[in-house]
Design a protein around this motif. Structure first.
Motif, PDB file in Angstrom:
ATOM      1  N   MET A 121       0.848  -1.188   0.000  1.00 58.49           N
ATOM      2  CA  MET A 121       0.000   0.000   0.000  1.00 58.49           C
ATOM      3  C   MET A 121       0.884   1.239   0.000  1.00 58.49           C
ATOM      4  N   LEU A 122       0.543   2.183  -0.863  1.00 53.33           N
ATOM      5  CA  LEU A 122       1.208   3.480  -0.894  1.00 53.33           C
ATOM      6  C   LEU A 122       0.296   4.493  -0.216  1.00 53.33           C
ATOM      7  N   GLY A 123       0.916   5.388   0.548  1.00 51.27           N
ATOM      8  CA  GLY A 123       0.151   6.408   1.255  1.00 51.27           C
ATOM      9  C   GLY A 123      -0.741   5.785   2.299  1.00 51.27           C
ATOM     10  N   ASP A 124      -1.965   6.274   2.357  1.00 51.53           N
ATOM     11  CA  ASP A 124      -2.966   5.756   3.289  1.00 51.53           C
ATOM     12  C   ASP A 124      -3.957   4.863   2.560  1.00 51.53           C
ATOM     13  N   GLY A 125      -3.504   4.227   1.500  1.00 55.27           N
ATOM     14  CA  GLY A 125      -4.372   3.346   0.725  1.00 55.27           C
ATOM     15  C   GLY A 125      -4.773   3.939  -0.611  1.00 55.27           C
ATOM     16  N   GLN A 126      -4.156   5.041  -0.991  1.00 49.63           N
ATOM     17  CA  GLN A 126      -4.509   5.655  -2.266  1.00 49.63           C
ATOM     18  C   GLN A 126      -4.131   4.759  -3.446  1.00 49.63           C
ATOM     19  N   VAL A 127      -3.050   4.015  -3.314  1.00 49.91           N
ATOM     20  CA  VAL A 127      -2.601   3.111  -4.380  1.00 49.91           C
ATOM     21  C   VAL A 127      -2.177   1.791  -3.761  1.00 49.91           C
ATOM     22  N   TRP A 128      -2.607   0.694  -4.387  1.00 48.09           N
ATOM     23  CA  TRP A 128      -2.182  -0.652  -3.990  1.00 48.09           C
ATOM     24  C   TRP A 128      -1.550  -1.338  -5.186  1.00 48.09           C
ATOM     25  N   LEU A 129      -0.434  -2.015  -4.938  1.00 50.03           N
ATOM     26  CA  LEU A 129       0.207  -2.894  -5.914  1.00 50.03           C
ATOM     27  C   LEU A 129       0.042  -4.321  -5.420  1.00 50.03           C
ATOM     28  N   ALA A 130      -0.366  -5.207  -6.315  1.00 51.61           N
ATOM     29  CA  ALA A 130      -0.542  -6.609  -5.940  1.00 51.61           C
ATOM     30  C   ALA A 130      -0.075  -7.504  -7.074  1.00 51.61           C
TER      31      ALA A 130
END
Length: 157
Positions: A121-130
């Motif tokens: 998770m980047l930031g507070d959930g603004q972007v997720w990589l999976a």
């Protein structure tokens, strides 16, 4: 023994001071290890993370789109909007990767990523990589952006 008691008391005071200071940043090796443990190999995650930061800094919508899992739902204004293709993503890039989202991506440090079984998770959930399987055998994994949103969210879509 009083000397040992003072040392023990000082050690406890030091530990309490550290705990009171709040959470600490992980090291790169700690994040690498968490990803290795949960996802098998941190190298593809690091590569995707680095490519994302470079692409966003260059405002390269096609490069960002190459990292996205399609279809994806994104925030545009206050609405959740489906984006079906890379071409559609590129056409709406400025609406999707807002200045706030771009800032989160630019400011995210590798050693401050949140890692769980869902991805990173980047930031507070603004972007997720999976990770996702590249084919039916799942012998190879691809890293994809699965979430882009303005506000915080704890779990990815």
């Amino acid at each position: 023994m009083p000397f040992m008691s003072r040392i023990g008391a000082l050690a406890l005071l030091g530990a309490a001071a550290i705990a009171a200071a709040g959470p600490t940043r992980e090291s790169d090796a700690d994040v690498d290890g968490m990803i290795d443990q949960l996802h098998g190999d941190h190298v593809p995650f690091r590569d995707a993370f680095d490519r994302l930061q470079v692409a966003v800094a260059a405002r390269d919508g096609a490069a960002v789109a190459s990292l996205v899992r399609f279809p994806i739902e994104v925030n545009i204004g206050r609405a959740r909007v489906p984006v079906a293709t890379p071409a559609e993503f590129v056409a709406r890039y400025d609406q999707i990767v807002t200045p706030a989202i771009a800032a989160v991506i630019a400011q995210q440090a590798w050693d401050a990523l949140f890692v769980n079984a869902q991805g990173v998770m980047l930031g507070d959930g603004q972007v997720w990589l999976a990770g996702e399987c590249a084919d039916k055998s799942c012998a190879a994994m691809q890293l994809r952006i699965t979430t882009i949103q303005d506000g915080p969210r704890i779990t990815p879509q």
